[in-house]
Design an enzyme around this catalytic site. Structure first.
Site, PDB file in Angstrom:
ATOM      1  N   SER B 157      64.297  57.682  43.873  1.00  0.00           N
ATOM      2  CA  SER B 157      64.963  58.877  44.425  1.00  0.00           C
ATOM      3  C   SER B 157      64.348  59.568  42.761  1.00  0.00           C
ATOM      4  O   SER B 157      63.044  59.835  42.400  1.00  0.00           O
ATOM      5  CB  SER B 157      66.651  59.615  44.493  1.00  0.00           C
ATOM      6  OG  SER B 157      67.014  60.410  44.532  1.00  0.00           O
ATOM      7  N   ASP B 324      66.483  56.535  55.155  1.00  0.00           N
ATOM      8  CA  ASP B 324      66.386  57.952  54.486  1.00  0.00           C
ATOM      9  C   ASP B 324      65.698  59.027  54.369  1.00  0.00           C
ATOM     10  O   ASP B 324      64.650  58.503  55.285  1.00  0.00           O
ATOM     11  CB  ASP B 324      65.447  57.430  53.437  1.00  0.00           C
ATOM     12  CG  ASP B 324      66.428  57.973  52.081  1.00  0.00           C
ATOM     13  OD1 ASP B 324      66.104  58.954  51.959  1.00  0.00           O
ATOM     14  OD2 ASP B 324      65.241  57.609  50.938  1.00  0.00           O
ATOM     15  N   HIS B 357      69.348  57.041  51.925  1.00  0.00           N
ATOM     16  CA  HIS B 357      69.308  57.371  50.256  1.00  0.00           C
ATOM     17  C   HIS B 357      69.394  56.258  49.751  1.00  0.00           C
ATOM     18  O   HIS B 357      68.787  55.546  48.387  1.00  0.00           O
ATOM     19  CB  HIS B 357      69.436  58.556  50.235  1.00  0.00           C
ATOM     20  CG  HIS B 357      68.599  58.612  49.136  1.00  0.00           C
ATOM     21  ND1 HIS B 357      66.863  58.738  48.461  1.00  0.00           N
ATOM     22  CD2 HIS B 357      68.413  59.762  47.737  1.00  0.00           C
ATOM     23  CE1 HIS B 357      66.450  58.663  47.637  1.00  0.00           C
ATOM     24  NE2 HIS B 357      67.871  58.910  47.205  1.00  0.00           N
TER      25      HIS B 357
END
Lengths: 387, 387
Positions: B157, B324, B357
């Site tokens: 991320s 995601d 995610h």
């Protein structure tokens, strides 16, 4: 003198308030002894009262679906793209009825109204409503107007849920049911967004446990956040990207500049939240999102959607939009499959669009033309039977 | 006596605070004269200091990536699934360095720290940070540890953004760059969610213009909402549906019951918001989300990602997860295509997962095994060169 409105506009419209004094028993078990519904109508009811179309509004909608309130009015009703002379819901053919639902904040009885028992605004003490309560109150409205059977009940999103519930609760009272960008029930993600929006409102110190009107405050901040959350979910990722990208509202993106940088999407969203929270009631927002969350078409039919639709007698049009991730095409296909399983007549279109859930409000050629053709066929059928 | 920790756990760990007193010039143009970084390390640095792996944390992460603080500690570090003896980031092979980024709220200098100029907490006056600022401070940390070149810089991320920036800013100082569930820049929708979260914090009356610590208040409500918004976007729609569906926490869903009905997803989200807002600093949340929004890998390379990666010298592993939707596989493919265009060595895996995610934190067989093999090859390469 030039015409102030376009030829395909319903032009000037006026809302009327209808009072109902037969007690309405609600799904929650409580009873509303009397209530008002604010209504607009467009077009003329024909002699045998067979050309009436009911418009059911979505979460933040109201009775003002088409036309203008004055010649200076900048903004027409919320579905003006689709209602008017020559438009898909053709007011030369149909008598269109649009109301503010019970629990609303635009004149119909709701949390902002005075609770006769206390002499103060209901606030959060207003009874929780289910979609079926709206449908029952709309049936009373039909009675009042002398409409035995709607030519069609039409709705997008939460409005589509009302249209489906009509088909189940009053199978003889509608010929056609038009369900746009809707679902038989919300997903956990939908509920999660709604709950986050509700928390934003309820944790705003100005919410005052739902009695802000009494205390002359208003949870404007919380309602703005709620609307911002909603708004993101009404647009598609791609559509948002095309409209806003990473464009800056102003300022610089250079290094060495210690100034707040602001993307256009940020000021756009804040503006949306701000405008909405000026005109909408926070308790109505809570009530409407709860009605959305509760809705579960097939729950009392053993969770079997085919069984749920078994008793329906009308024909169905179901429409979905490719980039709608709030009520995705998959949800519409579930409706269609249930209707096919129940041996009902159903037409289905999945419309290519970049506008996300908001697409149902926006003029999109293929959607416009299929909707127009479908409604045109209904008009012909009615005329054939009337003549 | 039984071992208190599993054989593949790093076991008890201790964080250390390192003080840096060489002024750090920030991207915004301001200078931090001195600062602290809180660091944990796992495993042993080898003789030629070639086996060090830097872990870059995401939005709400910190230095505590693996292990436990005490024998009673219920919860290990945030990436304990992937760091430990025999795990993909194998502490038998690597010397793993994990820090709390500058601007954080877990001990490194940030908005909660005392501003030497005023003697009060920085609060919102703490300088805005960019990803490159973190990378520069991490390079100072490497200097301090005597690490000339990282075996790998690894991040998921926002952590992946740091890893990519490392490859551009210090091409000679890393052999491998592992970018998991990341993107070269945020989409308008990403920014929209972040901005809504920030608004929830900043419109909380207890935010006090960012100086809540001074005034002994805390915008807990706003930060809870912010976390709820974030949390929804970390999970997938399907995953949420499988975990929570429309299950009720308690109560009834019958008609005629005027009781608040609550879905499990609602109480789960509120709990998440509540717990997070107890341990995280609101100003750090604002700072971290702004750094995310600002990040735009190729901006100063004429918006050409191929040109951006041209100077990189390391090899890359890029991983994405099917569900995601916050950093979708499409974003990872853009990274991969840019790397291919720049003639870099890149491996890419799109991993099937229902976890959205959050998948990058979760043990998923295919992800685990490909990550393990990739890191294992790095370890072999280093050993080959050391011996």
């Amino acid at each position: 003198m030039p015409q102030p409105f376009a030829a395909d506009s319903v032009g000037l419209v006026t809302a009327q308030t209808l009072h109902f004094d037969t007690p309405l028993e609600l799904a929650c078990g409580r009873v509303l002894d009397e209530y008002d519904l604010v209504v607009e109508t467009y077009g003329e009811l024909n002699a045998d009262k067979s050309n009436a179309v009911l418009i059911c509004h979505a979460l933040s909608g109201n009775h003002h679906a088409a036309g203008y309130y004055s010649e200076d009015d900048k903004k027409p009703g919320w579905w003006d793209n689709y209602i008017g002379p020559g438009k898909p819901i053709d007011t030369n053919q149909f008598f269109v009825v649009s109301l503010n639902n019970l629990g609303g904040c635009h004149g119909s009885t709701g949390p902002k109204s005075i609770n006769p028992a206390t002499g103060k605004p209901w606030g959060r003490d207003f009874p929780p409503l289910r979609v079926r309560d709206w449908v029952h109150s709309q049936a009373r409205l039909a009675d009042h107007l002398g409409i035995e059977q709607w030519a069609a009940v039409v709705g997008g999103s939460l409005g589509g849920m009302q249209a489906m519930r009509w088909a189940l609760e009053y199978p003889d009272r509608l010929r056609y049911c038009v369900v746009i960008a809707s679902a038989m029930k919300l997903t956990a993600q939908n509920i999660a967004f709604n709950e986050t929006a509700r928390q934003a409102i309820q944790t705003d110190p100005n919410y005052r446990d739902g009695h802000y009107l009494d205390e002359d405050t208003y949870p404007k901040g919380g309602l703005s956040i709620a609307r911002m959350i909603g708004h993101i979910t009404y647009l598609s990722d791609d559509g948002m990207g095309q409209k806003f990208g990473r464009e800056l509202r102003s300022g610089s993106f250079q290094q060495g500049i210690d100034e707040p940088v602001e993307f256009q999407i940020e000021s756009y969203l804040r503006h949306q939240g701000n405008v909405f929270s000026d005109v909408f009631d926070a308790n109505t927002y809570l009530l409407m999102t709860k009605a959305l969350d509760y809705f579960d078409l097939a729950r009392e039919y053993g969770d079997n959607p085919v069984a749920a639709f078994q008793g329906a007698k009308c024909k169905f049009l179901v429409v979905s939009f490719t980039t709608d991730w709030r009520f995705s095409p998959e949800r519409s296909r579930e409706i269609v499959n249930a209707l096919i399983g129940a041996d009902k007549q159903v037409s289905y279109a999945e419309v290519e669009s970049e506008y996300g859930h908001d697409a149902f409000l926006i003029p999109i050629e293929r959607y416009y033309s299929l909707f127009q053709r479908y409604m045109g066929n209904i008009a012909s059928e009615i005329q054939g039977q009337s003549s």
